[in-house]
Design an enzyme around this catalytic site. Structure first.
Site, PDB file in Angstrom:
ATOM      1  N   HIS A  10       0.824  -1.214   0.000  1.00 15.21           N
ATOM      2  CA  HIS A  10       0.000   0.000   0.000  1.00 15.21           C
ATOM      3  C   HIS A  10       0.861   1.270   0.000  1.00 15.21           C
ATOM      4  CE1 HIS A  10      -3.224  -2.875   0.603  1.00 15.21           C
ATOM      5  NE2 HIS A  10      -2.430  -3.448   1.494  1.00 15.21           N
ATOM      6  N   GLU A 142       1.576 -11.708   5.804  1.00 15.46           N
ATOM      7  CA  GLU A 142       0.470 -10.986   6.465  1.00 15.46           C
ATOM      8  C   GLU A 142       0.758 -11.032   7.960  1.00 15.46           C
ATOM      9  OE1 GLU A 142      -1.964  -9.249   5.293  1.00 15.46           O
ATOM     10  OE2 GLU A 142      -2.508  -9.989   3.292  1.00 15.46           O
TER      11      GLU A 142
HETATM   12 ZN    ZN Z   1      -2.317  -5.292   2.471  1.00 12.92          ZN
END
Ligand code: ZN
Length: 230
Positions: A10, A142
């Site tokens: 991001h 993650e």
């Molecule tokens: Zn992400």
């Protein structure tokens, strides 16, 4: 020369997941920079980040940068969201090299070791664009859930982010047989024990705060409560 490409997920007008006062794009950049800093202690390695500031890059641009550079390994760093807790890693769910699988095995194992106490959600495969479009072995991590209160409180701790980074670097060290530079260990890096059996890492003893953070993370991993004093 091993070329490691790190992709902080991001950025810019894409904050990623947002919850508990945290933004995914900021956490991924912090972790990526910590990985880069720790990798500075190793020889015969070159490190590149897809972004070093809060800017937007498309998924294709991220993959293209790594492909054009000729990276040996691509690591995309993300924070999870959507209900859950813990750590999981991804590789592409199409055809991948045996190296891709082997690297995921060791990266996943070393990251889990470095963040012990966190739920292991497993080694997974998915059709993620950065994994599909990169030509070299690639992994997407993650790192806990931004919208889970316990996970979020960990993600608010800078030393925990250092532990996440340390796990990635331990994985890279094992996967690529990385060796540290000869001068990487200053003799002053030994922590002094107090009579309360608390190990204090004095930041003044280090040329670089990152080294102190790394040592604190290492000690914490070994079960010592380590504090970085200002
Ligand atoms: Zn992400």
């Amino acid at each position: 020369m091993v070329k490691i490409f790190i992709d902080p997920g991001h950025g810019g007008n894409d904050p990623g997941a947002v919850a508990n006062g945290l933004k995914e794009k900021e956490l991924t950049l912090k972790i990526a920079k910590k990985i880069q800093s720790l990798l500075g202690e190793y020889q015969n390695i070159s490190v590149k980040l897809s972004r070093t500031t809060d800017v937007y890059l498309s998924l294709s641009e991220r993959a293209n940068l790594a492909n054009a550079w000729g990276a040996d390994y691509f690591i995309s760093v993300h924070i999870n969201a959507g209900g859950g807790t813990g750590f999981e890693s991804y590789i592409y769910n199409g055809n991948v090299s045996s190296a891709t699988i082997a690297y995921q095995n060791v990266m996943h194992q070393e990251i889990m070791k470095a963040i012990s106490g966190v739920k292991d959600r497993g080694k997974k495969r998915a059709n993620y664009a950065v994994l599909r479009k990169t030509k070299m072995p690639a992994i997407l991590t993650e790192n806990l859930f931004i919208d889970h209160s316990t996970d979020a409180s960990k993600l608010k701790s800078d030393s925990f982010l250092s532990q996440i980074a340390f796990g990635h670097v331990q994985g890279l060290e094992k996967a690529f047989g990385l060796k540290k530079k000869a001068a990487a260990k200053p003799s002053s890096a030994k922590p002094a024990a107090s009579n309360q059996k608390v190990y204090r890492v004095q930041v003044g003893a280090f040329a670089d705060r990152k080294n102190a953070e790394k040592l604190a993370a290492e000690l914490k991993k070994k079960g010592y409560p380590a504090f970085i004093t200002k």
